[in-house]
Scaffold this active site. Structure first.
Site, PDB file in Angstrom:
ATOM      1  N   THR A  50      27.603  -1.425   2.062  1.00 48.30           N
ATOM      2  CA  THR A  50      26.780  -0.370   1.479  1.00 48.30           C
ATOM      3  C   THR A  50      27.578   0.920   1.321  1.00 48.30           C
ATOM      4  OG1 THR A  50      24.761  -1.289   2.436  1.00 48.30           O
ATOM      5  CG2 THR A  50      24.706   1.036   1.821  1.00 48.30           C
ATOM      6  N   GLY A 102      19.442   8.078   8.426  1.00 48.13           N
ATOM      7  CA  GLY A 102      19.484   7.185   7.265  1.00 48.13           C
ATOM      8  C   GLY A 102      19.211   7.887   5.949  1.00 48.13           C
ATOM      9  N   ASP A 110      14.487  -4.149  13.164  1.00 48.12           N
ATOM     10  CA  ASP A 110      14.849  -4.094  11.750  1.00 48.12           C
ATOM     11  C   ASP A 110      13.866  -4.969  10.982  1.00 48.12           C
ATOM     12  OD1 ASP A 110      17.755  -3.363  10.137  1.00 48.12           O
ATOM     13  OD2 ASP A 110      16.421  -4.801   9.171  1.00 48.12           O
ATOM     14  N   GLU A 118      30.678  10.260  -3.795  1.00 53.08           N
ATOM     15  CA  GLU A 118      30.717  11.660  -3.378  1.00 53.08           C
ATOM     16  C   GLU A 118      32.089  12.068  -2.855  1.00 53.08           C
ATOM     17  OE1 GLU A 118      26.154  12.003  -1.674  1.00 53.08           O
ATOM     18  OE2 GLU A 118      27.723  11.103  -0.420  1.00 53.08           O
ATOM     19  N   ASP A 176      20.100  10.244   3.411  1.00 55.66           N
ATOM     20  CA  ASP A 176      21.337  10.982   3.134  1.00 55.66           C
ATOM     21  C   ASP A 176      21.586  11.198   1.654  1.00 55.66           C
ATOM     22  OD1 ASP A 176      21.879   8.404   2.415  1.00 55.66           O
ATOM     23  OD2 ASP A 176      23.564   8.121   3.786  1.00 55.66           O
ATOM     24  N   ALA A 187      24.988  -1.836   9.712  1.00 59.52           N
ATOM     25  CA  ALA A 187      26.391  -1.655  10.067  1.00 59.52           C
ATOM     26  C   ALA A 187      26.630  -0.516  11.044  1.00 59.52           C
ATOM     27  CB  ALA A 187      27.213  -1.421   8.798  1.00 59.52           C
ATOM     28  N   ARG A 224      28.077  18.298  -0.355  1.00 58.88           N
ATOM     29  CA  ARG A 224      28.965  17.286  -0.929  1.00 58.88           C
ATOM     30  C   ARG A 224      28.781  17.216  -2.439  1.00 58.88           C
ATOM     31  NH1 ARG A 224      27.516  12.342   2.491  1.00 58.88           N
ATOM     32  NH2 ARG A 224      25.811  13.411   3.521  1.00 58.88           N
TER      33      ARG A 224
END
Length: 356
Positions: free
Chosen positions: A89, A230, A166, A61, A232, A144, A50
């Site tokens: 986010t 997560g 979490d 991106e 990335d 999310a 990307r």
């Protein structure tokens, strides 16, 4: 016949109504089928990491690809600080176009669609890599993406239990409430250690833009499958390094994952396997009941392409879109100026008529 100068546009409201009509689980399952189909013809696609514009607060991106028939791209951002400001986010939009004409054939929101395709990709990886009979998912990071992940694995991989954790208890309460009535047994946990107890599948999906230890080596037993989705972007990881040394690692596109994924902390020659090769039978997936399999998922353009194709096809049976007048369509293709002037004159005549 559809006019060539109009393009179907799917708004956030349209996408929500389409998902409501079909059901979240059905959407994820169908997109997973499209991803498998496109991964099966992986070698026909244009591929590149990307294209990112990084800043201190996030990243913007572009993710383009083409199979020679259709061209697609996604614009996506990642701004972890947005949550504290009441913003998403991650947001995104995408476009599909005909390679033959160069004309766009679909424009759509992709914030919701990305959540669906990310869950679909995790489901595909889990389908091929998880131990047989796996029924329990530990979902570490309850933001999310979490509900989509749980429902996707329920539909495609037949899990029946999800254990949630979490660092923010409010996120866990939110996720548990949203999954109530889903058919899943939902267990809220007070720590990552508690969450992984009895889980054959572990998914990590957190938003902090840093090298973090969301999952430590002592929490990962033999035979577990991990979806690490997560991490990335450069400098953002979730797993303790020792886990990578013990696991068979599977990725989408190594050239991108080595920049953004968990494997960014490893040497460039550290062996990894590509998911498309597992799907096509060229590479073995899980080798034994004791193997730790790790899908280092960062999201790749072909998955977005699959989701865009799915949506375009789904619209054949739905009215959840509007046609946008995006493409200039002069009577004579070389006379764009004349088209503009004729419209100017028409508008002037209309105004004169109103004045009279």
């Amino acid at each position: 016949m559809k006019a060539l100068n109009t393009v179907p546009f799917v708004s956030v409201e349209h996408m929500m109504r389409l998902v409501l009509d079909l059901g979240v689980e059905v959407c994820i399952e169908q997109i997973a089928d499209y991803i498998e189909a496109d991964f099966s013809k992986w070698e026909t696609f244009d591929k590149c990491p990307r294209i990112g514009s990084h800043s201190d607060v996030g990243v913007i991106e572009l993710m383009p690809t083409s199979d020679g028939i259709d061209y697609g791209f996604k614009y996506v951002n990642g701004h972890p600080k947005n949550t504290k400001e009441g913003l998403q986010t991650v947001t995104a939009f995408g476009l599909l176009a005909s390679v033959y004409t160069g004309y766009p054939t679909l424009l759509t929101e992709m914030t919701i669609l990305t959540a669906l395709r990310t869950a679909a990709t995790s489901a595909v990886a889990t389908k091929y890599l998880a131990p047989k009979g796996a029924k329990t998912l530990a979902m570490i990071g309850n933001g999310a993406q979490s509900e989509f992940q749980a429902l996707g694995l329920k539909r495609v991989c037949a899990i029946d239990t999800v254990r949630l954790y979490d660092v923010d208890p409010a996120a866990t309460r939110k996720c548990a409430a949203n999954l109530a009535g889903s058919g899943l047994k939902v267990i809220a946990c007070g720590s990552a250690e508690e969450a992984v107890m009895g889980a054959q599948i572990i998914t990590t999906c957190t938003a902090d833009k840093r090298n973090a230890t969301v999952l430590s080596d002592n929490l990962v037993g033999a035979g577990v499958h991990i979806n690490a989705i997560g991490g990335d972007c450069p400098g953002k990881t979730e797993l303790q390094r020792d886990i990578l040394d013990r696991a068979d690692i599977f990725v989408e596109y190594p050239e991108q994952t080595r920049i953004e994924g968990e494997i960014q902390v490893l040497d460039d020659d550290h062996p990894v396997k590509e998911l498309w090769q597992v799907i096509t039978g060229q590479v073995e997936g899980r080798q034994s009941a004791d193997t730790i399999t790790l899908f280092d998922g960062v999201g790749f353009a072909i998955e977005d392409f699959s989701a865009l194709r799915w949506l375009r096809d789904a619209l054949q049976m739905s009215s959840k879109f509007v046609d946008l007048d995006m493409i200039a369509d002069p009577d004579e293709p070389r006379d764009l100026f004349g088209m503009v002037m004729r419209e100017v004159n028409r508008m002037a005549e209309d105004e004169h008529g109103k004045a009279a």
